[in-house]
Design a protein around this motif. Structure first.
Motif, PDB file in Angstrom:
ATOM      1  N   ARG A  54       0.829  -1.213   0.000  1.00 26.90           N
ATOM      2  CA  ARG A  54       0.000   0.000   0.000  1.00 26.90           C
ATOM      3  C   ARG A  54       0.862   1.261   0.000  1.00 26.90           C
ATOM      4  NH1 ARG A  54      -4.925  -2.397   2.968  1.00 26.90           N
ATOM      5  NH2 ARG A  54      -5.432  -3.981   1.417  1.00 26.90           N
ATOM      6  N   LEU A  55       2.028   1.203   0.608  1.00 26.55           N
ATOM      7  CA  LEU A  55       2.960   2.337   0.539  1.00 26.55           C
ATOM      8  C   LEU A  55       3.409   2.544  -0.909  1.00 26.55           C
ATOM      9  CD1 LEU A  55       4.598   4.490   2.011  1.00 26.55           C
ATOM     10  CD2 LEU A  55       6.365   2.766   2.395  1.00 26.55           C
ATOM     11  N   ASP A  56       3.753   1.466  -1.590  1.00 26.45           N
ATOM     12  CA  ASP A  56       4.116   1.562  -3.007  1.00 26.45           C
ATOM     13  C   ASP A  56       2.926   2.036  -3.840  1.00 26.45           C
ATOM     14  OD1 ASP A  56       6.729   0.804  -2.592  1.00 26.45           O
ATOM     15  OD2 ASP A  56       6.373  -1.314  -3.071  1.00 26.45           O
ATOM     16  N   PHE A  57       1.736   1.584  -3.490  1.00 25.38           N
ATOM     17  CA  PHE A  57       0.531   1.987  -4.200  1.00 25.38           C
ATOM     18  C   PHE A  57       0.331   3.501  -4.098  1.00 25.38           C
ATOM     19  CE2 PHE A  57      -4.007   2.712  -4.701  1.00 25.38           C
ATOM     20  CZ  PHE A  57      -4.328   1.919  -5.787  1.00 25.38           C
ATOM     21  N   ILE A  58       0.532   4.045  -2.913  1.00 25.68           N
ATOM     22  CA  ILE A  58       0.417   5.501  -2.730  1.00 25.68           C
ATOM     23  C   ILE A  58       1.420   6.210  -3.626  1.00 25.68           C
ATOM     24  CG2 ILE A  58       0.934   7.386  -1.128  1.00 25.68           C
ATOM     25  CD1 ILE A  58      -0.374   5.780   1.059  1.00 25.68           C
ATOM     26  N   ARG A  59       2.619   5.717  -3.612  1.00 22.09           N
ATOM     27  CA  ARG A  59       3.670   6.363  -4.405  1.00 22.09           C
ATOM     28  C   ARG A  59       3.328   6.330  -5.896  1.00 22.09           C
ATOM     29  NH1 ARG A  59       9.457   5.368  -5.825  1.00 22.09           N
ATOM     30  NH2 ARG A  59      10.245   7.485  -6.019  1.00 22.09           N
ATOM     31  N   GLU A  60       2.699   5.255  -6.352  1.00 26.81           N
ATOM     32  CA  GLU A  60       2.353   5.134  -7.771  1.00 26.81           C
ATOM     33  C   GLU A  60       1.099   5.920  -8.150  1.00 26.81           C
ATOM     34  OE1 GLU A  60       4.156   3.686 -10.173  1.00 26.81           O
ATOM     35  OE2 GLU A  60       5.656   3.304  -8.619  1.00 26.81           O
ATOM     36  N   ASP A  62       1.709  19.489  -8.808  1.00 29.07           N
ATOM     37  CA  ASP A  62       2.239  19.728 -10.161  1.00 29.07           C
ATOM     38  C   ASP A  62       2.122  18.491 -11.065  1.00 29.07           C
ATOM     39  OD1 ASP A  62       4.225  18.048  -9.234  1.00 29.07           O
ATOM     40  OD2 ASP A  62       5.832  19.524  -9.360  1.00 29.07           O
ATOM     41  N   GLY A  63       1.518  17.407 -10.545  1.00 28.50           N
ATOM     42  CA  GLY A  63       1.294  16.205 -11.343  1.00 28.50           C
ATOM     43  C   GLY A  63       2.406  15.175 -11.276  1.00 28.50           C
ATOM     44  N   LYS A  64       3.506  15.510 -10.625  1.00 31.45           N
ATOM     45  CA  LYS A  64       4.629  14.566 -10.530  1.00 31.45           C
ATOM     46  C   LYS A  64       4.443  13.645  -9.337  1.00 31.45           C
ATOM     47  CE  LYS A  64       7.913  17.675 -12.696  1.00 31.45           C
ATOM     48  NZ  LYS A  64       9.145  18.441 -12.538  1.00 31.45           N
ATOM     49  N   ARG A  65       5.140  12.502  -9.406  1.00 32.85           N
ATOM     50  CA  ARG A  65       5.125  11.563  -8.286  1.00 32.85           C
ATOM     51  C   ARG A  65       5.851  12.142  -7.088  1.00 32.85           C
ATOM     52  NH1 ARG A  65       6.979   5.545  -9.800  1.00 32.85           N
ATOM     53  NH2 ARG A  65       8.623   6.214  -8.433  1.00 32.85           N
ATOM     54  N   TYR A  66       5.419  11.723  -5.910  1.00 33.93           N
ATOM     55  CA  TYR A  66       6.141  12.104  -4.692  1.00 33.93           C
ATOM     56  C   TYR A  66       7.442  11.323  -4.645  1.00 33.93           C
ATOM     57  CZ  TYR A  66       2.162  14.596  -2.746  1.00 33.93           C
ATOM     58  OH  TYR A  66       1.155  15.495  -2.528  1.00 33.93           O
ATOM     59  N   GLU A  91      10.208  13.149  -0.091  1.00 38.36           N
ATOM     60  CA  GLU A  91       8.963  13.835   0.257  1.00 38.36           C
ATOM     61  C   GLU A  91       8.055  12.942   1.102  1.00 38.36           C
ATOM     62  OE1 GLU A  91       8.147  16.814  -3.465  1.00 38.36           O
ATOM     63  OE2 GLU A  91       8.102  14.648  -3.867  1.00 38.36           O
ATOM     64  N   LEU A  92       7.929  11.692   0.715  1.00 37.41           N
ATOM     65  CA  LEU A  92       7.107  10.769   1.503  1.00 37.41           C
ATOM     66  C   LEU A  92       7.680  10.593   2.914  1.00 37.41           C
ATOM     67  CD1 LEU A  92       6.155   8.026  -1.096  1.00 37.41           C
ATOM     68  CD2 LEU A  92       4.671   9.778  -0.100  1.00 37.41           C
ATOM     69  N   ALA A  93       9.000  10.536   3.005  1.00 43.41           N
ATOM     70  CA  ALA A  93       9.633  10.408   4.324  1.00 43.41           C
ATOM     71  C   ALA A  93       9.333  11.637   5.182  1.00 43.41           C
ATOM     72  CB  ALA A  93      11.143  10.219   4.161  1.00 43.41           C
ATOM     73  N   ARG A  94       9.406  12.815   4.584  1.00 46.05           N
ATOM     74  CA  ARG A  94       9.085  14.046   5.325  1.00 46.05           C
ATOM     75  C   ARG A  94       7.628  14.025   5.791  1.00 46.05           C
ATOM     76  NH1 ARG A  94      12.362  16.646   1.981  1.00 46.05           N
ATOM     77  NH2 ARG A  94      10.759  17.190   0.461  1.00 46.05           N
TER      78      ARG A  94
END
Length: 196
Positions: free
Chosen positions: A66-72, A78-82, A86-89
């Motif tokens: 699910r963590l990978d799912f969020i990232r995807e 701005d439309g870019k992936r985290y 950024e996810l760690a922050r």
């Protein structure tokens, strides 16, 4: 069959009745939206809606998936992936720890809760197994379809029927308010009939 699968099967049966498409829910429901809300991959959502079972997974594997799912699936404004940084922050940890979680570890509840809240995900997003997560995501769909099938359902659930039944115990002001409400509903209904 586990309790989660039994509960899901009951909801699926009711949805099949309401849609008139039993056994064909993947064609009827927003599978991509359900996947997005639950973190369950689209093919697994389709299998579950068809009465199938999800592949068995442990809690740690599910959290990582699910963590990978969020990232995807979640994007920055701005439309870019985290990025992992950024996810760690957002999670309140370091990039190294986040990388470890993705490989073989298990994040703390505090860190997953920060991610869950940031992305507006439901409680249990990281920990609920697939049938539980889908069951929860289907509740608003079911409620909406039931309200369409029975327009008075919302009135009954809101307590208006009980309120009307208590009319003999109401004072004059309460009765006048109830009568005004009923008149407003009747007038609205007449106006709709006239337009037809």
């Amino acid at each position: 069959m586990s309790d989660a699968y039994i509960s899901l099967a009951e909801v699926l049966a009711r949805l099949g009745e309401l849609t008139g498409r039993p056994g064909r829910l993947p064609e009827t429901l927003d599978v991509t939206g359900l996947s997005h809300r639950t973190g369950i991959p689209v093919p697994v959502v389709v299998d579950l809606l068809g009465g199938g079972r999800a592949p068995e997974s442990g809690l740690a594997q599910r959290v990582r998936q699910r963590l990978d799912f969020i990232r995807e699936t979640r994007r920055r404004p701005d439309g870019k992936r985290y990025s992992l940084d950024e996810l760690a922050r957002i999670a309140g940890t370091s990039r190294q720890w986040l990388s470890e979680w993705r490989k073989c570890g298990m994040p703390s509840l505090e860190h997953t809760d920060r991610l869950r809240r940031f992305f507006g995900l439901p409680a249990g997003f990281f920990t609920a197994d697939e049938p539980e997560a889908l069951h929860e995501a289907l509740q608003p769909v079911l409620q909406g379809l039931e309200a369409e099938a029975d327009p008075l359902l919302r009135l009954r659930e809101s307590g208006l029927v009980r309120l009307a039944a208590r009319a003999p115990q109401m004072n004059a002001r309460q009765l006048a308010t109830l009568a005004d409400l009923a008149e407003m509903i009747i007038s609205s209904e007449r106006a709709e009939d006239t337009r037809r």
